[in-house]
Design a protein around this motif. Structure first.
Motif, PDB file in Angstrom:
ATOM      1  N   MET B   1       0.741  -1.180  -0.028  1.00  0.00           N
ATOM      2  CA  MET B   1      -0.056   0.121   0.103  1.00  0.00           C
ATOM      3  C   MET B   1       0.757   1.178  -0.086  1.00  0.00           C
ATOM      4  SD  MET B   1      -3.627  -0.699   0.737  1.00  0.00           S
ATOM      5  CE  MET B   1      -4.104   0.783   1.702  1.00  0.00           C
ATOM      6  N   ASN B   2       0.645   2.102  -1.010  1.00  0.00           N
ATOM      7  CA  ASN B   2       1.572   3.311  -0.789  1.00  0.00           C
ATOM      8  C   ASN B   2       0.494   4.456  -0.710  1.00  0.00           C
ATOM      9  OD1 ASN B   2      -0.210   3.834  -3.341  1.00  0.00           O
ATOM     10  ND2 ASN B   2       1.549   3.304  -4.751  1.00  0.00           N
ATOM     11  N   VAL B   3       0.897   5.795  -0.816  1.00  0.00           N
ATOM     12  CA  VAL B   3      -0.102   6.797  -0.337  1.00  0.00           C
ATOM     13  C   VAL B   3      -1.110   6.826  -1.248  1.00  0.00           C
ATOM     14  CG1 VAL B   3       1.416   8.546  -1.790  1.00  0.00           C
ATOM     15  CG2 VAL B   3       0.291   9.419  -0.024  1.00  0.00           C
ATOM     16  N   ASN B   4      -1.055   6.714  -2.436  1.00  0.00           N
ATOM     17  CA  ASN B   4      -2.364   6.858  -3.171  1.00  0.00           C
ATOM     18  C   ASN B   4      -3.264   5.880  -2.973  1.00  0.00           C
ATOM     19  OD1 ASN B   4      -1.577   9.102  -4.730  1.00  0.00           O
ATOM     20  ND2 ASN B   4      -0.334   8.072  -6.083  1.00  0.00           N
ATOM     21  N   ASP B   5      -2.791   4.442  -2.788  1.00  0.00           N
ATOM     22  CA  ASP B   5      -3.695   3.573  -2.253  1.00  0.00           C
ATOM     23  C   ASP B   5      -4.387   3.892  -0.909  1.00  0.00           C
ATOM     24  OD1 ASP B   5      -2.984   1.805  -4.496  1.00  0.00           O
ATOM     25  OD2 ASP B   5      -1.130   0.866  -3.333  1.00  0.00           O
ATOM     26  N   THR B   6      -3.488   4.344   0.027  1.00  0.00           N
ATOM     27  CA  THR B   6      -4.137   5.002   1.031  1.00  0.00           C
ATOM     28  C   THR B   6      -5.202   5.825   1.091  1.00  0.00           C
ATOM     29  OG1 THR B   6      -1.965   4.441   2.219  1.00  0.00           O
ATOM     30  CG2 THR B   6      -3.653   5.380   3.385  1.00  0.00           C
ATOM     31  N   ILE B   7      -4.914   6.765   0.334  1.00  0.00           N
ATOM     32  CA  ILE B   7      -6.300   7.688  -0.136  1.00  0.00           C
ATOM     33  C   ILE B   7      -7.379   7.062  -0.757  1.00  0.00           C
ATOM     34  CG2 ILE B   7      -6.748   9.778  -1.568  1.00  0.00           C
ATOM     35  CD1 ILE B   7      -3.545  10.518  -1.277  1.00  0.00           C
ATOM     36  N   ALA B   8      -7.006   6.284  -1.739  1.00  0.00           N
ATOM     37  CA  ALA B   8      -8.295   5.734  -2.460  1.00  0.00           C
ATOM     38  C   ALA B   8      -9.058   4.575  -1.265  1.00  0.00           C
ATOM     39  CB  ALA B   8      -7.774   4.829  -3.540  1.00  0.00           C
ATOM     40  N   LEU B   9      -8.206   4.243  -0.402  1.00  0.00           N
ATOM     41  CA  LEU B   9      -9.021   3.228   0.438  1.00  0.00           C
ATOM     42  C   LEU B   9      -9.758   4.132   1.300  1.00  0.00           C
ATOM     43  CD1 LEU B   9      -9.708   0.775   2.230  1.00  0.00           C
ATOM     44  CD2 LEU B   9      -7.589   0.970   3.150  1.00  0.00           C
ATOM     45  N   MET B  10      -9.276   5.188   2.005  1.00  0.00           N
ATOM     46  CA  MET B  10      -9.768   6.000   2.861  1.00  0.00           C
ATOM     47  C   MET B  10     -11.233   6.491   2.181  1.00  0.00           C
ATOM     48  SD  MET B  10      -9.528   6.720   6.008  1.00  0.00           S
ATOM     49  CE  MET B  10      -7.828   6.479   6.444  1.00  0.00           C
ATOM     50  N   LYS B  11     -11.028   6.911   1.025  1.00  0.00           N
ATOM     51  CA  LYS B  11     -12.358   7.337   0.268  1.00  0.00           C
ATOM     52  C   LYS B  11     -13.432   6.177   0.215  1.00  0.00           C
ATOM     53  CE  LYS B  11     -10.400  11.103  -2.633  1.00  0.00           C
ATOM     54  NZ  LYS B  11      -9.770  11.438  -4.041  1.00  0.00           N
ATOM     55  N   LEU B  12     -12.968   5.142  -0.006  1.00  0.00           N
ATOM     56  CA  LEU B  12     -13.939   3.944   0.089  1.00  0.00           C
ATOM     57  C   LEU B  12     -14.584   3.725   1.636  1.00  0.00           C
ATOM     58  CD1 LEU B  12     -12.518   0.723  -1.898  1.00  0.00           C
ATOM     59  CD2 LEU B  12     -14.004   2.336  -2.714  1.00  0.00           C
ATOM     60  N   ILE B  13     -13.785   4.186   2.356  1.00  0.00           N
ATOM     61  CA  ILE B  13     -14.309   3.806   3.651  1.00  0.00           C
ATOM     62  C   ILE B  13     -15.276   4.908   3.784  1.00  0.00           C
ATOM     63  CG2 ILE B  13     -13.667   4.263   6.167  1.00  0.00           C
ATOM     64  CD1 ILE B  13     -11.116   2.765   5.614  1.00  0.00           C
ATOM     65  N   ALA B  14     -15.144   6.215   3.310  1.00  0.00           N
ATOM     66  CA  ALA B  14     -15.869   7.356   3.719  1.00  0.00           C
ATOM     67  C   ALA B  14     -17.086   7.015   3.118  1.00  0.00           C
ATOM     68  CB  ALA B  14     -15.382   8.610   3.003  1.00  0.00           C
ATOM     69  N   GLN B  15     -17.129   6.565   1.770  1.00  0.00           N
ATOM     70  CA  GLN B  15     -18.416   5.768   0.884  1.00  0.00           C
ATOM     71  C   GLN B  15     -19.081   5.044   1.761  1.00  0.00           C
ATOM     72  OE1 GLN B  15     -16.856   5.211  -3.001  1.00  0.00           O
ATOM     73  NE2 GLN B  15     -18.499   3.836  -3.473  1.00  0.00           N
ATOM     74  N   ASP B  16     -18.464   3.997   2.330  1.00  0.00           N
ATOM     75  CA  ASP B  16     -19.309   2.851   3.052  1.00  0.00           C
ATOM     76  C   ASP B  16     -20.052   3.485   4.333  1.00  0.00           C
ATOM     77  OD1 ASP B  16     -18.735   1.495   1.067  1.00  0.00           O
ATOM     78  OD2 ASP B  16     -17.205   0.080   2.212  1.00  0.00           O
ATOM     79  N   ILE B  17     -19.127   4.280   5.013  1.00  0.00           N
ATOM     80  CA  ILE B  17     -19.857   5.057   6.251  1.00  0.00           C
ATOM     81  C   ILE B  17     -21.015   5.765   5.818  1.00  0.00           C
ATOM     82  CG2 ILE B  17     -19.373   6.763   8.109  1.00  0.00           C
ATOM     83  CD1 ILE B  17     -18.001   4.260   8.850  1.00  0.00           C
ATOM     84  N   GLU B  18     -20.936   6.745   5.051  1.00  0.00           N
ATOM     85  CA  GLU B  18     -22.028   7.383   4.223  1.00  0.00           C
ATOM     86  C   GLU B  18     -23.205   6.545   3.882  1.00  0.00           C
ATOM     87  OE1 GLU B  18     -22.522  10.700   4.481  1.00  0.00           O
ATOM     88  OE2 GLU B  18     -24.537  10.332   3.586  1.00  0.00           O
TER      89      GLU B  18
END
Ligand SMILES: [Mg+2]
Lengths: 127, 209
Positions: B1-18
Motif C-alpha cells: 500500500m502506497n500513499v495513493n492506495d491509502t487515499i483511495a482506501l480512505m475514500k472507500l471507507i468514507a463512501q461505506d460510512i455514508e
C-alpha cells in the motif's frame, strides 16, 4: 485565581449552570463548552480547546464534565499540550452541577488548586 | 500500500460510512444516543474534502490528516476514539510502502491509544471487540506468510464475528453502559463502523475501486 471549565454535551446544561454560578460566585474565571460544532448535542473539539487555552492560568484549571466524549475530547486536547501547561489542568469526576457549585464557591473565596481539588475529590463518582 | 492506495482506501471507507449512516444510527438508537451514523458521516465527509484539498507524501500523512479531521468534526466519542486510532497508527507508518507486518505494528499502537483514551479493555462492548480480534487475526496471517489480501479477508471475518460477539455481552463503557443488561442482544455501533472499515480494506485489496 483558579479557573473553572464546564463541558457538557448540551449547551443549555452549561449555560444553565453558569446562570446558577453567577448568582453565587460571580466574577470567577469561568469557561463553558457545550454541544457539537453542528449546533447539536455532543462535543466540539475546537470549542473545548479554545476554552482550555483561554482558561489556562498559572494558578491552575479545574475541568468538570458530564459524559464520555466531553472527557475524551478534553483529554485529547491535554495530550497535545506540553507537560508544563498540561500540569496546570485537573480533570475532576465530581458531578457536573454539584461540583461546579462547590468549586466556584471555593474559588470565589480564593482557594488554591489543591484545596478545590480536595473538595471535589470527596464528590467523585463513576463516569 | 502506497500513499495513493491509502487515499483511495480512505475514500472507500468514507463512501461505506455514508452508505451505512442510517444503519449505524439505528444501532446507536437501540443502546446509545442515536448519533453514531450521523457523527461519522459528518466526520468522513470532512475527511473526503481534506483528501481532495491537501497533498500527501506517505500513507502515515493520510492517516494523520484523517485523524485530525475526525477529531475536530465528529462531535461524539467516536471523534477522539477514531482520531486517536488513526493518529497513533500514522506515527508508525512513515515509510512509502505499508507491508502487512507494518500495518500490524501500527494497528497495535492505535489500539493501545484507543484503550488509553477510552480507559477501556476488550469485552466491554466497544470498538475494541472488533479491533483486537482483527489485530490478532492479521498477526497470525502475517506469521503464516499470507498475502495482504488473504489476511484482510480473514480479518474481515474476525471483525464480523467481533460484532456478533458484542450481542452476547453487557456494555460497561460509554452511553450503553447505563442500560446494563438491557444492552444484551444488540451489536455495538462502534464495532460495526470498525467492521465496515476492515471490510472496505479487504475489498480494496481484492480490487474494488
Ligand atoms: Mg453515540
Amino acid at each position: 485565581m483558579v479557573s473553572l471549565i464546564l463541558i457538557s454535551h448540551s449547551p443549555k446544561i452549561v449555560e444553565g449552570i453558569k446562570d446558577m454560578l453567577d448568582e453565587m460566585a460571580k466574577g470567577i474565571p469561568l469557561f463553558v463548552a457545550g454541544g457539537n460544532n453542528a449546533g447539536g448535542l455532543g462535543s466540539d473539539y475546537e470549542l473545548i480547546k479554545d476554552a482550555m487555552h483561554k482558561a489556562h492560568s498559572p494558578d491552575g484549571v479545574i475541568i468538570l464534565f458530564d459524559l464520555g466524549s466531553s472527557f475524551m475530547t478534553a483529554d485529547t486536547v491535554l495530550d497535545e499540550m506540553d507537560d508544563a501547561m498540561k500540569s496546570n489542568f485537573v480533570v475532576s469526576r465530581a458531578p457536573l452541577v454539584e461540583g461546579a457549585i462547590a468549586a466556584a464557591i471555593e474559588i470565589s473565596f480564593g482557594a488554591n488548586l489543591e484545596d478545590v481539588q480536595a473538595t471535589l475529590k470527596e464528590m467523585e463518582m463513576m463516569k | 500500500m502506497n500513499v495513493n492506495d491509502t487515499i483511495a482506501l480512505m475514500k472507500l471507507i468514507a463512501q461505506d460510512i455514508e452508505a451505512n449512516k442510517e444503519y449505524l444510527t439505528q444501532l446507536d438508537t437501540a443502546i446509545g444516543d442515536a448519533d453514531h451514523g450521523i457523527n461519522l458521516s459528518r466526520g468522513f465527509a470532512a475527511v473526503l474534502k481534506k483528501l481532495d484539498e491537501a497533498s500527501f507524501s506517505a500513507p502515515g500523512d493520510v492517516l494523520k490528516a484523517t485523524a485530525m479531521t475526525l477529531i475536530s468534526t465528529v462531535g461524539g466519542a467516536s471523534g477522539p476514539l477514531y482520531g486517536t486510532l488513526f493518529l497513533k497508527m500514522s506515527g508508525e507508518l512513515k515509510a512509502d510502502e505499508i507491508t502487512l507486518p507494518d500495518f500490524c505494528g501500527a494497528l497495535e499502537a492505535g489500539i493501545q491509544g484507543v484503550m488509553a483514551r477510552g480507559r477501556s479493555a476488550k469485552g466491554e462492548k466497544t470498538m475494541l471487540d472488533v479491533l483486537i480480534p482483527v489485530l490478532d487475526s492479521l498477526k497470525e496471517s502475517a506469521q503464516a506468510g499470507l498475502s495482504a489480501k488473504d489476511a484482510f479477508d480473514k480479518a474481515a471475518l474476525a471483525a464480523q464475528e467481533g460484532c456478533e460477539y458484542t450481542k452476547t455481552i453487557i456494555a460497561t463503557k460509554g452511553r450503553a453502559s447505563y442500560l446494563g443488561e438491557r444492552s444484551l442482544g444488540h451489536i455495538d455501533p462502534g464495532c460495526m463502523s470498525s467492521c465496515l472499515m476492515i471490510k472496505a480494506a479487504a475489498e480494496f485489496l481484492g480490487g474494488r475501486r
